[in-house]
Design a protein around this motif. Structure first.
Motif, PDB file in Angstrom:
ATOM      1  N   HIS A   1       0.872  -1.384  -0.043  1.00  0.00           N
ATOM      2  CA  HIS A   1      -0.046  -0.034   0.066  1.00  0.00           C
ATOM      3  C   HIS A   1       0.749   1.262   0.062  1.00  0.00           C
ATOM      4  O   HIS A   1       0.569   2.110  -0.636  1.00  0.00           O
ATOM      5  CB  HIS A   1      -1.053  -0.008   1.088  1.00  0.00           C
ATOM      6  CG  HIS A   1      -2.064  -0.803   0.726  1.00  0.00           C
ATOM      7  ND1 HIS A   1      -3.302  -0.255   0.148  1.00  0.00           N
ATOM      8  CD2 HIS A   1      -2.415  -2.092   0.862  1.00  0.00           C
ATOM      9  CE1 HIS A   1      -4.178  -1.158   0.094  1.00  0.00           C
ATOM     10  NE2 HIS A   1      -3.751  -2.332   0.148  1.00  0.00           N
TER      11      HIS A   1
ATOM     12  N   SER B   1      -0.918   1.258   6.654  1.00  0.00           N
ATOM     13  CA  SER B   1       0.028   1.980   5.663  1.00  0.00           C
ATOM     14  C   SER B   1       0.054   3.487   5.888  1.00  0.00           C
ATOM     15  O   SER B   1      -1.123   4.282   5.893  1.00  0.00           O
ATOM     16  CB  SER B   1      -0.549   1.840   4.329  1.00  0.00           C
ATOM     17  OG  SER B   1      -0.282   2.803   3.278  1.00  0.00           O
TER      18      SER B   1
ATOM     19  N   ARG C   1      -2.634  -1.449  14.004  1.00  0.00           N
ATOM     20  CA  ARG C   1      -3.461  -2.678  13.850  1.00  0.00           C
ATOM     21  C   ARG C   1      -4.967  -2.639  14.321  1.00  0.00           C
ATOM     22  O   ARG C   1      -5.367  -2.115  15.588  1.00  0.00           O
ATOM     23  CB  ARG C   1      -2.697  -3.832  14.453  1.00  0.00           C
ATOM     24  CG  ARG C   1      -1.325  -3.999  14.202  1.00  0.00           C
ATOM     25  CD  ARG C   1      -0.696  -5.202  14.875  1.00  0.00           C
ATOM     26  NE  ARG C   1      -1.055  -6.342  14.304  1.00  0.00           N
ATOM     27  CZ  ARG C   1      -1.637  -7.200  15.152  1.00  0.00           C
ATOM     28  NH1 ARG C   1      -1.715  -7.116  16.182  1.00  0.00           N
ATOM     29  NH2 ARG C   1      -2.041  -8.352  14.530  1.00  0.00           N
ATOM     30  N   ALA C   2      -5.815  -2.933  13.393  1.00  0.00           N
ATOM     31  CA  ALA C   2      -7.227  -3.077  13.863  1.00  0.00           C
ATOM     32  C   ALA C   2      -7.536  -4.180  14.997  1.00  0.00           C
ATOM     33  O   ALA C   2      -8.624  -3.943  15.799  1.00  0.00           O
ATOM     34  CB  ALA C   2      -8.174  -3.651  12.790  1.00  0.00           C
TER      35      ALA C   2
ATOM     36  N   HIS D   1     -14.365  -1.169   4.724  1.00  0.00           N
ATOM     37  CA  HIS D   1     -14.523  -1.409   3.197  1.00  0.00           C
ATOM     38  C   HIS D   1     -13.629  -2.321   2.635  1.00  0.00           C
ATOM     39  O   HIS D   1     -12.225  -2.141   2.713  1.00  0.00           O
ATOM     40  CB  HIS D   1     -14.714  -0.183   2.498  1.00  0.00           C
ATOM     41  CG  HIS D   1     -14.995  -0.320   1.071  1.00  0.00           C
ATOM     42  ND1 HIS D   1     -14.087  -0.438   0.152  1.00  0.00           N
ATOM     43  CD2 HIS D   1     -16.200  -0.351   0.505  1.00  0.00           C
ATOM     44  CE1 HIS D   1     -14.575  -0.626  -1.139  1.00  0.00           C
ATOM     45  NE2 HIS D   1     -15.843  -0.332  -1.046  1.00  0.00           N
TER      46      HIS D   1
ATOM     47  N   MET E   1      -7.523  -9.526   7.421  1.00  0.00           N
ATOM     48  CA  MET E   1      -6.870  -9.273   8.540  1.00  0.00           C
ATOM     49  C   MET E   1      -6.649 -10.627   9.227  1.00  0.00           C
ATOM     50  O   MET E   1      -7.699 -11.315   9.315  1.00  0.00           O
ATOM     51  CB  MET E   1      -7.556  -8.464   9.489  1.00  0.00           C
ATOM     52  CG  MET E   1      -7.582  -7.089   8.999  1.00  0.00           C
ATOM     53  SD  MET E   1      -8.804  -5.941   9.976  1.00  0.00           S
ATOM     54  CE  MET E   1      -8.684  -4.501   8.776  1.00  0.00           C
TER      55      MET E   1
HETATM   56  C1  LIG Z   1      -7.983  -3.349   0.061  1.00  0.00           C
HETATM   57  S1  LIG Z   1      -7.475  -2.030   1.037  1.00  0.00           S
HETATM   58  C2  LIG Z   1      -8.983  -1.231   1.390  1.00  0.00           C
HETATM   59  C3  LIG Z   1      -8.584   0.215   1.881  1.00  0.00           C
HETATM   60  C4  LIG Z   1      -9.792   0.931   1.814  1.00  0.00           C
HETATM   61  N1  LIG Z   1     -10.777   0.339   3.210  1.00  0.00           N
HETATM   62  C5  LIG Z   1     -10.638   1.208   0.725  1.00  0.00           C
HETATM   63  O1  LIG Z   1     -11.764   0.294   0.566  1.00  0.00           O
HETATM   64  O2  LIG Z   1     -10.364   2.104  -0.018  1.00  0.00           O
HETATM   65  C6  LIG Z   1      -7.052  -2.970   2.565  1.00  0.00           C
HETATM   66  C7  LIG Z   1      -6.514  -1.939   3.592  1.00  0.00           C
HETATM   67  O3  LIG Z   1      -6.555  -2.767   5.009  1.00  0.00           O
HETATM   68  C8  LIG Z   1      -5.195  -2.342   5.683  1.00  0.00           C
HETATM   69  N2  LIG Z   1      -5.032  -3.419   6.562  1.00  0.00           N
HETATM   70  C9  LIG Z   1      -4.866  -4.621   6.325  1.00  0.00           C
HETATM   71  N3  LIG Z   1      -4.697  -5.219   7.584  1.00  0.00           N
HETATM   72  C10 LIG Z   1      -4.758  -4.404   8.703  1.00  0.00           C
HETATM   73  C11 LIG Z   1      -4.860  -4.336   9.902  1.00  0.00           C
HETATM   74  N4  LIG Z   1      -4.607  -5.608  10.663  1.00  0.00           N
HETATM   75  N5  LIG Z   1      -5.223  -3.218  10.797  1.00  0.00           N
HETATM   76  C12 LIG Z   1      -5.226  -2.158   9.819  1.00  0.00           C
HETATM   77  N6  LIG Z   1      -5.064  -2.033   8.495  1.00  0.00           N
HETATM   78  C13 LIG Z   1      -5.264  -3.014   7.946  1.00  0.00           C
HETATM   79  C14 LIG Z   1      -4.298  -2.226   4.399  1.00  0.00           C
HETATM   80  O4  LIG Z   1      -3.142  -1.270   4.853  1.00  0.00           O
HETATM   81  C15 LIG Z   1      -5.123  -1.524   3.342  1.00  0.00           C
HETATM   82  O5  LIG Z   1      -5.075  -0.038   3.387  1.00  0.00           O
END
Ligand SMILES: C[S@@+](CC[C@H](N)C(=O)[O-])C[C@H]1O[C@@H](n2cnc3c(N)ncnc32)[C@H](O)[C@@H]1O
Length: 276
Positions: free
Chosen positions: A18, A82, A104-105, A121, A127
């Motif tokens: 990302h 990111s 982190r979520a 979204h 995750m």
């Molecule tokens: C497919 S992208 C979607 C981004 C945004 N929600 C959109 O739809 O435009 C997935 C996002 O989830 C984030 N992500 C993945 N695992 C995560 C975690 N454990 N905690 C926080 N963010 C996470 C990634 O860095 C990425 O920006």
């Protein structure tokens, strides 16, 4: 690899990818509206009317939060791995006052009972330690707080997406076996039953679930490009191999296309619920 190392490898992959491809997700979403003309950001935001205090898990470049702000939300917060996506979010005028955190979520840096809505979204299905994500969502929500998420589903059979998965599978499998492509997410988030169990164990009511197919019919070249742009695994394929894969895809696509066009095949599910 230990489970902890696998999780770290997956999250490092997101950060790296990302940080390089910031903004591509939102560009793709806006270019591929749902059949009713709304973007999937708008559709998801419309599932939580009157949302005021909102947290977006995996908020990327903040596109969904912008829609929520326009819908009337007054407190906006987001978390993402990111920093480059987040710095794009901070530059959006609608998000000047938003509380955007890198993290982190699974470990939310927000107080108990501090939001009326948690939303996400196309991120939850990526995750790890997903039970922890649901537990954290429940913790930061006020009583009867709402959860609304969208997740990607397997593409429809006979579509450009399904063909892409078929021709690319041997390469994807090799990348996974060699460790170049970490294993991402938890399969349970991609089914109604799995998601329902995760949500109810965390204290939510049974989910409402809607499946949506989206994306216009496309020429084989457009379908190829759209698939390459939307699979994380495709970022790892080197140029020569990608060219060979493209030739194979276009060759097989000619049999599938009707009047020169292929069904797109992208599918997502929207799940909504609230705390019991
Ligand atoms: C497919 S992208 C979607 C981004 C945004 N929600 C959109 O739809 O435009 C997935 C996002 O989830 C984030 N992500 C993945 N695992 C995560 C975690 N454990 N905690 C926080 N963010 C996470 C990634 O860095 C990425 O920006």
């Amino acid at each position: 690899m230990t489970e902890a190392n696998e999780i770290r490898a997956g999250e490092d992959f997101f950060r790296r990818t990302h940080n390089q491809l910031s903004g591509e997700m939102s560009h793709y979403v806006v270019a591929n509206p749902l059949p009713d003309g709304r973007s999937s950001y708008q559709y998801l935001a419309d599932q939580v009317p009157n949302a005021q205090e909102v947290l977006d898990l995996g908020c990327g470049d903040g596109s969904l939060l912008v829609v929520l702000a326009r819908n009337g939300a007054t407190r906006l917060a987001g978390i993402d791995l990111s920093d480059v996506e987040l710095s794009a979010a901070t530059q959006r005028p609608e998000l000047y006052g938003a509380d955007l955190r890198q993290g982190r979520a699974q470990e939310l840096p927000f107080a108990d009972k501090s939001f009326d809505t948690v939303i996400s979204h196309m991120a939850l299905m990526l995750m790890a330690e997903i039970e922890q994500v649901f537990a954290e969502a429940a913790r930061v929500l006020k009583p009867a707080g709402r959860l609304a998420i969208s997740v990607g589903l397997k593409p429809a059979g006979g579509s450009g997406r399904a063909l892409f998965e078929k021709v690319a599978r041997p390469i994807f499998v090799t990348a996974q076996q060699s460790g170049a492509m970490p294993s991402l997410g938890d399969r349970r988030t991609r089914t109604r039953e799995g998601l329902n169990e995760l949500a109810t164990v965390a204290g939510f009511q049974p989910i409402d679930w809607t499946e949506i197919s989206h994306g216009p019919r496309a020429t084989p070249e457009q379908a190829w490009q759209s698939a390459v742009d939307s699979y994380y695994d495709a970022t790892l394929i080197e140029a020569g191999q990608l060219q060979r894969l493209r030739d194979e895809f276009l060759d097989q696509a000619s049999d599938l296309a009707e009047e020169g066009l292929l069904a797109h095949g992208a599918r997502m599910a929207i799940a909504t619920t609230q705390l019991r």
